[in-house]
Design an enzyme around this catalytic site. Structure first.
Site, mmCIF file in Angstrom:
data_model
loop_
_atom_site.group_PDB
_atom_site.id
_atom_site.type_symbol
_atom_site.label_atom_id
_atom_site.label_comp_id
_atom_site.label_asym_id
_atom_site.label_seq_id
_atom_site.Cartn_x
_atom_site.Cartn_y
_atom_site.Cartn_z
ATOM 1 N N GLY A 11 40.038 35.795 48.958
ATOM 2 C CA GLY A 11 39.786 36.707 47.850
ATOM 3 C C GLY A 11 38.488 36.377 47.119
ATOM 4 C CE1 TYR A 153 47.763 39.306 37.636
ATOM 5 C CE2 TYR A 153 46.897 39.494 35.401
ATOM 6 C CZ TYR A 153 46.853 38.923 36.668
ATOM 7 O OH TYR A 153 45.906 37.961 36.950
ATOM 8 C CE LYS A 157 48.147 35.538 38.069
ATOM 9 N NZ LYS A 157 48.013 34.676 39.231
HETATM 10 N N1 LIG Z 1 39.363 38.013 38.837
HETATM 11 C C1 LIG Z 1 39.729 37.780 37.593
HETATM 12 O O1 LIG Z 1 39.038 38.150 36.621
HETATM 13 C C2 LIG Z 1 41.013 37.043 37.296
HETATM 14 C C3 LIG Z 1 41.364 36.859 35.947
HETATM 15 C C4 LIG Z 1 42.537 36.165 35.661
HETATM 16 C C5 LIG Z 1 43.325 35.659 36.682
HETATM 17 N N2 LIG Z 1 42.959 35.875 37.980
HETATM 18 C C6 LIG Z 1 43.819 35.307 39.015
HETATM 19 O O2 LIG Z 1 43.008 34.559 39.905
HETATM 20 C C7 LIG Z 1 43.518 34.624 41.233
HETATM 21 C C8 LIG Z 1 42.433 35.120 42.184
HETATM 22 O O3 LIG Z 1 41.997 36.396 41.735
HETATM 23 P P1 LIG Z 1 40.889 37.249 42.504
HETATM 24 O O4 LIG Z 1 40.238 38.100 41.493
HETATM 25 O O5 LIG Z 1 40.096 36.392 43.378
HETATM 26 O O6 LIG Z 1 41.853 38.195 43.371
HETATM 27 P P2 LIG Z 1 41.808 38.608 44.936
HETATM 28 O O7 LIG Z 1 42.775 39.725 45.082
HETATM 29 O O8 LIG Z 1 40.397 38.835 45.353
HETATM 30 O O9 LIG Z 1 42.356 37.307 45.649
HETATM 31 C C9 LIG Z 1 43.718 37.032 45.812
HETATM 32 C C10 LIG Z 1 43.950 36.745 47.296
HETATM 33 O O10 LIG Z 1 45.313 36.361 47.473
HETATM 34 C C11 LIG Z 1 45.778 36.908 48.694
HETATM 35 N N3 LIG Z 1 47.243 37.007 48.622
HETATM 36 C C12 LIG Z 1 47.970 37.721 47.728
HETATM 37 N N4 LIG Z 1 49.284 37.535 47.938
HETATM 38 C C13 LIG Z 1 49.408 36.696 49.000
HETATM 39 C C14 LIG Z 1 50.508 36.138 49.692
HETATM 40 N N5 LIG Z 1 51.775 36.410 49.345
HETATM 41 N N6 LIG Z 1 50.265 35.312 50.725
HETATM 42 C C15 LIG Z 1 48.993 35.016 51.101
HETATM 43 N N7 LIG Z 1 47.912 35.509 50.467
HETATM 44 C C16 LIG Z 1 48.113 36.346 49.429
HETATM 45 C C17 LIG Z 1 45.087 38.258 48.816
HETATM 46 O O11 LIG Z 1 45.002 38.731 50.144
HETATM 47 C C18 LIG Z 1 43.711 37.956 48.198
HETATM 48 O O12 LIG Z 1 42.765 37.642 49.204
HETATM 49 C C19 LIG Z 1 44.734 35.542 41.157
HETATM 50 O O13 LIG Z 1 45.875 34.748 41.006
HETATM 51 C C20 LIG Z 1 44.491 36.348 39.893
HETATM 52 O O14 LIG Z 1 45.682 36.820 39.321
HETATM 53 C C21 LIG Z 1 41.822 36.551 38.306
#
Ligand SMILES: NC(=O)c1ccc[n+]([C@@H]2O[C@H](COP(=O)([O-])OP(=O)(O)OC[C@H]3O[C@@H](n4cnc5c(N)ncnc54)[C@H](O)[C@@H]3O)[C@@H](O)[C@H]2O)c1
Length: 315
Positions: A11, A153, A157
């Protein structure tokens, strides 16, 4: 050298983190199921940039599948586990709340259990500023999250954070919980405001802004990664850290900056969306003091880098 397993490593945040860890010569293992929340092809591109390094392996596995998850943990015996895999996105969580119990809570439990059973010393969990709910335009300190959240969501979390505490106590591993504040940058998640706006503006499309007087503590991806890597070397205890820029940017300010790059920009205003908090503002004192975290990229510069990336990759 530490062996590090990264869930969700294909991701946005996970692929940047993995690239950094590989550049520091850590052995890295990614588990990611390439969930179709956004196109798997994009995640494959993110992985392609990492492949070819002899310290890197990738498993396409859904973490809800306990047997296959356990197998990879047993095979690699990681010292540290960054758990980033989750179903992100506030609006989607109102449409499919049960999916968030599966992907953001149940999968987390599998990771926490597998990490403990294979003897990992440190679990680092990706939580979110959304756990603070709506508290007005004030700097949010780690102790201000009470569970009074406004989206499925955020509830997932907050619940997952609690499972992290439970399993850290059961297994005795070190726990670091990060609360990220709206992360942006190259390869930014395509559903998030900055990525979406830039892509639409490059295609001469109108952008839609929800609500009024909103603000976000936008944090550049490189700053987030530097905070995460700094936490690897923490010595003891279970801790929660805000990782943000420490400076909220209002929607009006964001639109002003975008207009400098896209003078013909057209904006449509729409009512606020259920589940979206009004404002976020990270108090990053604790991360500064305990991790030496120091965000370096000013918003204008981060936005310019993001637009330059999008011009090369998104058109
Ligand atoms: N991007 C942001 O601003 C932000 C802010 C707060 C929290 N987060 C948290 O940070 C983390 C990463 O976020 P991101 O923006 O890179 O999201 P993203 O969707 O790009 O990355 C998450 C990855 O997890 C994988 N995934 C999901 N469920 C899965 C499972 N059951 N088994 C295997 N793989 C799985 C997806 O395929 C994806 O590639 C997440 O937990 C998100 O909630 C992100």
């Amino acid at each position: 050298m530490l062996k590090i397993l990264i869930t969700g490593g294909a991701g946005f945040i996970g692929s940047h983190l993995t690239a950094k860890l590989l550049s520091l010569n850590y052995e890295t293992v990614i588990i990611d199921n390439l969930h179709p929340y956004y196109p798997a092809e994009r995640k494959m591109k993110q992985l392609k940039a990492l492949a070819g390094n002899s310290n890197f392996s990738f498993y396409r596995i859904n973490l809800l599948d306990w047997e296959r998850t356990e197998e990879v943990f047993k095979k690699h015996q990681p010292d540290c586990v960054f758990h980033l895999a989750a179903l992100p996105g506030v609006p989607n969580s109102l449409l499919q709340p049960l999916e968030y119990v599966d992907y953001d809570i149940k999968a987390t439990i599998n990771v926490l259990k597998a990490a403990g059973e294979c003897g990992a010393q440190h679990v680092l969990f990706a939580s979110s500023s959304s756990v603070y709910g709506n508290q007005g335009n004030v700097p949010l300190k780690e102790e201000m999250a009470t569970g009074n959240v406004i989206s499925p969501y955020a509830a997932a979390k907050y619940g997952a954070e609690s499972f992290c505490q439970a399993y850290a106590n059961l297994f005795g591993y070190k726990l670091t919980i990060f609360r990220y504040f709206t992360v942006y940058g190259p390869w930014g998640r395509p559903d998030m405001a900055i990525s979406k706006f830039v892509r639409q503006l490059l295609n001469n499309e109108e952008i839609v802004v929800y609500g009024t007087e909103t603000a976000r503590d936008y944090t550049f991806i490189d700053d987030i990664v530097s905070g995460m890597v700094a936490a690897l070397h923490r010595t003891e205890g279970n801790e929660i850290f805000n990782l943000g820029a420490g400076h909220p940017v209002t929607m009006e300010e964001l639109l002003g900056y975008l207009k400098e790059h896209f003078p013909k920009m057209k904006v449509q205003h729409a009512p606020e969306r259920a589940g979206d908090v009004k404002a976020t503002w990270a108090d990053i004192t604790k991360a500064k003091e305990m991790l030496g975290y120091e965000p370096k990229i000013p918003f204008k510069e981060g936005l310019a880098k993001t637009i330059a990336w999008a011009k090369a990759y998104e058109k």
